[in-house]
Design an enzyme around this catalytic site. Sequence first.
Site, PDB file in Angstrom:
ATOM      1  N   SER A 104      61.475  65.709  45.389  1.00 42.42           N
ATOM      2  CA  SER A 104      60.904  64.254  44.491  1.00 42.42           C
ATOM      3  C   SER A 104      60.821  63.734  45.285  1.00 42.42           C
ATOM      4  O   SER A 104      59.381  63.813  45.326  1.00 42.42           O
ATOM      5  CB  SER A 104      62.599  63.974  44.569  1.00 42.42           C
ATOM      6  OG  SER A 104      62.754  63.007  43.800  1.00 42.42           O
ATOM      7  N   ASP A 247      57.376  59.473  39.938  1.00 49.88           N
ATOM      8  CA  ASP A 247      57.208  60.346  40.670  1.00 49.88           C
ATOM      9  C   ASP A 247      56.682  61.496  41.309  1.00 49.88           C
ATOM     10  O   ASP A 247      56.850  61.894  40.138  1.00 49.88           O
ATOM     11  CB  ASP A 247      58.870  60.118  42.263  1.00 49.88           C
ATOM     12  CG  ASP A 247      59.749  61.003  41.471  1.00 49.88           C
ATOM     13  OD1 ASP A 247      59.688  61.039  40.482  1.00 49.88           O
ATOM     14  OD2 ASP A 247      61.202  61.235  41.837  1.00 49.88           O
ATOM     15  N   ASP A 249      58.305  64.122  41.269  1.00 50.93           N
ATOM     16  CA  ASP A 249      58.770  65.822  40.747  1.00 50.93           C
ATOM     17  C   ASP A 249      59.457  65.025  38.673  1.00 50.93           C
ATOM     18  O   ASP A 249      60.009  65.175  37.999  1.00 50.93           O
ATOM     19  CB  ASP A 249      60.019  66.035  41.214  1.00 50.93           C
ATOM     20  CG  ASP A 249      61.549  65.231  41.197  1.00 50.93           C
ATOM     21  OD1 ASP A 249      61.330  63.620  41.422  1.00 50.93           O
ATOM     22  OD2 ASP A 249      62.720  65.740  41.182  1.00 50.93           O
ATOM     23  N   ASP A 251      61.100  62.576  37.813  1.00 47.28           N
ATOM     24  CA  ASP A 251      62.605  62.342  36.951  1.00 47.28           C
ATOM     25  C   ASP A 251      63.048  60.543  37.391  1.00 47.28           C
ATOM     26  O   ASP A 251      63.746  59.635  37.053  1.00 47.28           O
ATOM     27  CB  ASP A 251      64.200  62.632  37.654  1.00 47.28           C
ATOM     28  CG  ASP A 251      63.789  62.936  39.671  1.00 47.28           C
ATOM     29  OD1 ASP A 251      62.833  62.127  40.232  1.00 47.28           O
ATOM     30  OD2 ASP A 251      64.738  63.306  40.247  1.00 47.28           O
TER      31      ASP A 251
END
Length: 456
Positions: A104, A247, A249, A251
């Site tokens: 993440s 970010d 990833d 989300d």
Amino acid sequence: MAYEGLMVSVSGVRGRVGEALTPEIMAKFAAGFGAWARAKAGGKAKIVLGRDSRVSGPMFHPVVIAALQSVGCDIIDVGMAPTPTIQLAVEHHHAAGGLAITASHNPIEWNALKFIGPSGLFLDGNEAAEMRAVVDGDIKRAMWDELGKVERDENANERHIAAILALPYIDVEKIRARKFKVALDCVRGAGGAFMPGLLEKLGCVVTSINLETDGRFPRSPEPIAENLGELEALVKKSGAEIGMAVDPDVDRLALVSDQGKAIGEDYTLALAAKAVLKKKKGVVVTNLSTSRIVDDIASEAGTRVIRAPVGEVNVATRMRSEKSPVGGEGNGGVILSDLHLGRDAPAGAALILQLLADENRPLSAIVASYPRYIIVKDKLDRPKGSLDEVYAALKAAFPGAEADTQDGLRLTWPDRWVHVRPSGTEPIVRVIAEAPSAEDALKLVKDCRVPLDRMK
Ligand code: MG
């Protein structure tokens, strides 16, 4: 079983590459997850697998595939994709679960394996405990004639974009007609292969930085205001009406106003909720550490906010039980029930553009029409004694506040709050306060430190 240096939480296992996080660890958890998912599914299991752009991703990817095959799971490999895209693919394929290789927003040296259940949500506490028991036990391996097969799914990104454009909250033609000038920063994460395509479909004229998907983050990858200087400059230079940062990833979404200023990631959820609540009524669910700007937006729309313990899955499951149309986290994580119960930056981006099209005034003007609050965050080593004593002392010290004990202690007043909670992954206690001024927020943090410091 304890694993040195490894952060094991409900939703995943995380560590520094070359230290705690090795291919062996990834294989063990992936195999345990696959065996657990297969048992849950009653024998046959398909697992969706994807990864973000991290440098270590291509190393771990084949290891995770092999581990899943070794326990007899078939793999649907979506390759590099946003985490929400992987979650949607789990639902699309009616898979027994999903794995995302992503750390993440964590710095470049980290990676992680995230566990997604059959409904496309991250595992909850019970599921995670069951799975951990499998990981720590004797993992049953498949014989040569039962090894899983690998199938490639090239269309996950396109399906995700199509699902966003089909949402009842998104008027594609209305947004397209505006030809919004958007500045975009994907921090060389998985968003570089996703966000431009979405924004082009929405008719935006995009100026971008950091679209390379090589995982070589040029800055700290968390989309918080202090990391968005380059995007702020790009907005000013290009005359963009809005700046968007995601970010690695994809989300979490953060916004920069038309004036070239990062508006703070708490506003992402608040503004996305505003766009949704115009078209669908219902409560907004967020966590106990999220800004009360969300309460202001909800009450303006004639509804209210329900607060859940910190952790994406806690918000998602509460949204499901409350039939909430929109919710999420103050870190830029927007969850839209009509799409799927997970944080989704692309959906957030489409909602924000819809709001700009509906309001017909600049983002800076929309933000300026709401009160400003200041959040102050502090952390300290976890004291030896029980935190219950701390909570009791604080409740006694602030008899006028409304107390919420779902997750640590949150004390709330009409225009401010403070939240004291132990971290789920580190031996620390977090103290977060929000008030109309920095001075007031700092005072709340200081007051709450008194019983904590006394226990040292
Ligand atoms: Mg993320």
